[in-house]
Design a protein around this motif. Structure first.
Motif, PDB file in Angstrom:
ATOM      1  N   UNK A 184      27.177  16.449  37.093  1.00  0.00           N
ATOM      2  CA  UNK A 184      26.575  17.777  36.915  1.00  0.00           C
ATOM      3  C   UNK A 184      26.958  18.744  38.033  1.00  0.00           C
ATOM      4  N   UNK A 185      26.899  18.287  39.284  1.00  0.00           N
ATOM      5  CA  UNK A 185      27.234  19.173  40.408  1.00  0.00           C
ATOM      6  C   UNK A 185      28.709  19.543  40.412  1.00  0.00           C
ATOM      7  N   UNK A 186      29.546  18.633  39.961  1.00  0.00           N
ATOM      8  CA  UNK A 186      30.996  18.847  39.956  1.00  0.00           C
ATOM      9  C   UNK A 186      31.378  20.032  39.087  1.00  0.00           C
ATOM     10  N   UNK A 187      30.682  20.178  37.946  1.00  0.00           N
ATOM     11  CA  UNK A 187      31.054  21.218  36.996  1.00  0.00           C
ATOM     12  C   UNK A 187      30.867  22.633  37.545  1.00  0.00           C
ATOM     13  N   UNK A 188      30.026  22.795  38.550  1.00  0.00           N
ATOM     14  CA  UNK A 188      29.776  24.132  39.087  1.00  0.00           C
ATOM     15  C   UNK A 188      30.993  24.685  39.831  1.00  0.00           C
ATOM     16  N   UNK A 217      35.349  28.246  33.088  1.00  0.00           N
ATOM     17  CA  UNK A 217      34.924  27.057  32.338  1.00  0.00           C
ATOM     18  C   UNK A 217      33.405  26.937  32.422  1.00  0.00           C
ATOM     19  N   UNK A 218      32.700  27.150  31.321  1.00  0.00           N
ATOM     20  CA  UNK A 218      31.238  27.089  31.359  1.00  0.00           C
ATOM     21  C   UNK A 218      30.742  25.666  31.519  1.00  0.00           C
ATOM     22  N   UNK A 219      29.484  25.540  31.884  1.00  0.00           N
ATOM     23  CA  UNK A 219      28.895  24.219  32.096  1.00  0.00           C
ATOM     24  C   UNK A 219      28.703  23.483  30.784  1.00  0.00           C
ATOM     25  N   UNK A 220      28.997  22.168  30.779  1.00  0.00           N
ATOM     26  CA  UNK A 220      28.542  21.344  29.671  1.00  0.00           C
ATOM     27  C   UNK A 220      27.063  21.014  29.913  1.00  0.00           C
TER      28      UNK A 220
END
Length: 391
Positions: free
Chosen positions: A286-290, A297-300
């Motif tokens: 989760x933290x990686x996606x930010x 690239x929006x968050x999954x």
């Protein structure tokens, strides 16, 4: 003695001297053609017609171009549209078709990132750590890998609209001005070596140190990236207009260089480790996606695993950037930040992240003619139409 009557023929003219030119000898005033004379009424009509044609053609051209993109319009307008691909027979027939046609869709702005609304099919970046791995502390002057990971380290595809854009990428990826700056914004999504290094947390720790400690200063690297972005605008104008994914995403990455370098180099003061390394080593991505937000690239789907001081600090960094004078160049972050705030506050609390007052980037309405040839075709078509009207 018989005297004949006078001859009916006209009297002969005296011959000129043989010394005169032959051209003068054959000159006869009676054979000279009079100059054409236009009536004042015809001249006034011609001048009035020309004046109204000059005034009305641009107005009609703009009206038709805008109407075909904004509102429902008669099918006949499409005959004069810049994007019309009708053959002669179909074009002639369309001139009498006054049935309504839906407005044409406007293409996205070249500065817009490739955003997918369906989060279940997002092209997420490969993250190689399957289980939790503690992040090592920030290294002290480590030995960097040779060669250091570089963006676009695989063979460039030829999927470009223009050869000038393809040549730009070839030259950019080989120049020291890019390679020495080790741009995290391009390494994260366009470097196979950088992605593979995530399998080894210690190797990734060294690579992040290398992106944060370059032989060229950060300010000079920022100037380099701005220059590359400017050249990309020029060399890849057609590719940007065609929404070529390589050109669009490279431009977004170049413009986000400074912000993403700052994010990658931020350190967790408690663990004395790079925040990005903690995100890579965490079993919950989760933290990686930010770190992908500035790239559009929006968050999954995320969990409360993103509720940590590093993510909160990163979002504060993004907020400051969006409220700065450089916000207009951060089109990727403008498109993703608002939804990320909502998702993060849903998982971590209503006031965990702050919304920005800067409006999200949107594609402006542009009235453009795609080529000089098409522009002349439209002008010619409108001119024919106007001639029929005034005739």
């Amino acid at each position: 003695m018989f005297t004949p009557p006078p001859s009916p023929l006209p009297p002969r003219t005296l011959q000129t001297s043989s010394s005169e030119p032959k051209s003068l000898q054959m000159t006869d005033v009676s054979c000279t053609r009079p100059a054409p004379i236009h009536s004042s009424r015809s001249r006034r009509k011609y001048t009035l017609t020309l004046r109204w044609t000059i005034i009305l053609i641009p107005i009609i051209l703009i009206t038709i171009t805008v109407a075909t993109r904004v509102v429902a319009h008669p099918m006949v307008f499409d005959a004069f549209s810049p994007s019309s691909t009708l053959d002669w027979k179909s074009w002639s027939k369309s001139l009498t078709d006054w049935s309504l046609h839906e407005r044409h869709k406007v293409s996205k702005s070249p500065l817009q990132p490739m955003i997918l609304s369906d989060r279940s099919s997002l092209p997420l970046i490969k993250r190689s750590t399957p289980s939790a791995t503690p992040a090592p502390t920030v290294p002290a002057n480590p030995s960097l890998p040779t060669p250091f990971p570089q963006p676009y380290d695989t063979t460039l595809s030829s999927n470009f609209s223009t050869i000038s854009c393809y040549n730009f990428f070839l030259n950019m990826t080989q120049t020291n001005a890019l390679r020495s700056c080790r741009p995290f914004s391009l390494l994260l999504t366009h470097s196979q070596a950088f992605t593979e290094a995530q399998d080894d947390i210690n190797a990734m720790n060294t690579d992040i140190w290398g992106t944060c400690n370059t032989g060229i200063s950060q300010s000079q690297c920022q100037l380099n990236m701005e220059w590359f972005a400017s050249q990309l605008h020029s060399s890849c104008a057609t590719d940007l207009s065609d929404q070529n994914i390589m050109a669009v995403n490279a431009l977004i990455g170049l413009q986000a260089f400074d912000l993403m370098r700052e994010g990658a180099c931020s350190v967790d003061p408690v663990a004395n480790a790079y925040c990005f390394l903690e995100a890579v080593g965490n079993s919950d991505p989760s933290s990686y996606y930010f770190y992908q937000l500035p790239l559009g690239l929006p968050l999954p789907k995320i969990t409360n695993g993103a509720c940590n001081s590093c993510t909160q600090s990163l979002m504060s960094m993004y907020l400051a950037a969006l409220n700065s004078e450089n916000a207009t160049s951060l089109s990727g972050l403008q498109a993703t930040y608002g939804d990320a705030v909502n998702d993060l506050n849903t998982e971590c609390g209503s006031s965990y992240a702050q919304a920005t007052t800067v409006a999200a980037s949107s594609a402006p309405l542009k009235v453009t003619l795609t080529s000089v040839g098409e522009a002349w075709a439209v002008v010619l078509g409108v001119g024919v139409l106007w001639t029929l009207v005034i005739g």
